[in-house]
Design a protein around this motif. Structure first.
Motif, short mmCIF file in Angstrom:
data_model
loop_
_atom_site.label_atom_id
_atom_site.label_comp_id
_atom_site.label_asym_id
_atom_site.label_seq_id
_atom_site.Cartn_x
_atom_site.Cartn_y
_atom_site.Cartn_z
N GLN A 112 -5.71 23.74 71.01
CA GLN A 112 -5.06 23.13 69.84
C GLN A 112 -5.42 23.76 68.62
OE1 GLN A 112 -5.80 18.97 68.84
NE2 GLN A 112 -3.87 18.92 67.64
N LYS A 113 -6.62 23.91 68.51
CA LYS A 113 -7.25 24.72 67.09
C LYS A 113 -6.98 25.91 67.24
CE LYS A 113 -11.02 20.69 66.65
NZ LYS A 113 -12.35 20.50 66.48
N MET A 114 -7.07 26.67 68.23
CA MET A 114 -6.92 28.01 68.14
C MET A 114 -5.46 28.43 68.23
SD MET A 114 -9.98 29.54 68.04
CE MET A 114 -9.30 31.27 68.23
N GLU A 115 -4.65 27.60 68.39
CA GLU A 115 -2.99 27.64 68.31
C GLU A 115 -2.82 28.46 69.69
OE1 GLU A 115 -1.46 28.38 64.36
OE2 GLU A 115 -2.74 27.22 63.54
N ALA A 116 -3.16 28.17 70.42
CA ALA A 116 -2.85 28.87 71.74
C ALA A 116 -2.29 28.18 72.87
CB ALA A 116 -4.30 29.30 72.64
N ARG A 117 -1.43 28.80 73.36
CA ARG A 117 -0.40 28.47 74.38
C ARG A 117 -0.78 28.60 75.91
NH1 ARG A 117 5.15 30.81 72.53
NH2 ARG A 117 3.76 32.54 72.30
N SER A 118 -1.97 29.62 76.11
CA SER A 118 -2.15 29.85 77.41
C SER A 118 -3.63 30.50 77.28
CB SER A 118 -1.20 30.88 77.87
OG SER A 118 -1.36 32.12 77.06
#
Length: 225
Positions: free
Chosen positions: A203-209
């Motif tokens: 969530q914090k790194m705005e990563a989807r994978s």
């Protein structure tokens, strides 16, 4: 813009020039030697660039938008702030403009330091017109890419700073390819706790994978100028 007076001793057919169809690229020339500064500005102007002259580094730093320059051509040794001082201030401000250093008294140590801290080129004064224009053309071509890389690293660093110490531990192990059970064993925490931390990292790194996290780690580790 300076008038397009001919530059003595320079064959304009042999030096790189800015594209005539594109808006002029802005280049800052910073040199306390008035004659040298004027000569370089005139060369840049007749080659299609918009040249801006400054007697010392602080004058350029006081500009409201120094990031508009596609390139800085700067003397290494000047009264007040040196060229390396100006470079450091720009980096602290997040300005990733390519820099070409000039010096009549360049040393190996100074050259190495300038290049290691992001300078694009280092030329001895007086610089050959063709060499100077070739460096400026190369700097202008890479300016956009450098700024984009810097902004990307800055954004990733902002996201990474949001992570707690434990979340950083999980982040580092996820990008190394460890499974949740392996991460839990390595950190001495329960599998459920690993999953919670991992979700917060995503969530914090705005990563989807995981692939997004790996790319984020690569960006953070990138030290190119």
């Amino acid at each position: 813009m300076m008038s397009e007076r001919p530059v003595t001793g320079v064959d304009q057919r042999t030096v790189p020039a800015a594209s005539p169809s594109a808006p002029p690229l802005h280049v800052a020339v910073i040199d306390d030697d008035t004659a040298a500064r004027t000569s370089m500005m005139r060369l840049l102007e007749v080659s299609g660039y918009a040249a801006h002259g400054y007697e010392h580094g602080q004058a350029m730093l006081d500009e409201p938008a120094p990031e508009r320059f596609s390139c800085l051509v700067m003397d290494l040794q000047m009264p007040g702030l040196s060229g390396l001082d100006v470079q450091r201030v720009l980096q602290q401000r997040g300005v990733a403009t390519p820099i070409i250093f000039l010096s009549a008294f360049g040393t190996v140590a100074a050259t190495v330091r300038a290049m290691r801290t992001g300078a694009l080129d280092f030329l001895e004064k007086p610089a050959e017109p063709s060499a100077l224009l070739a460096s400026v053309a190369r700097a202008a071509a890479t300016a956009g890419d450098r700024v984009a890389r810097y902004q990307e690293r800055k954004e990733m660093a902002r996201r990474h700073a949001l992570l707690t110490v434990r979340e950083c531990d999980v982040f580092e192990r996820v990008v190394k390819g460890l499974a949740n059970k392996q991460i839990g064993a390595a950190l001495g925490i329960a599998l459920k706790t690993v999953k919670v931390h991992r979700g917060r990292v995503m969530q914090k790194m705005e990563a989807r994978s995981v692939a997004d996290l790996v790319r984020a780690a690569e960006i953070l580790a990138d030290e190119s100028p």
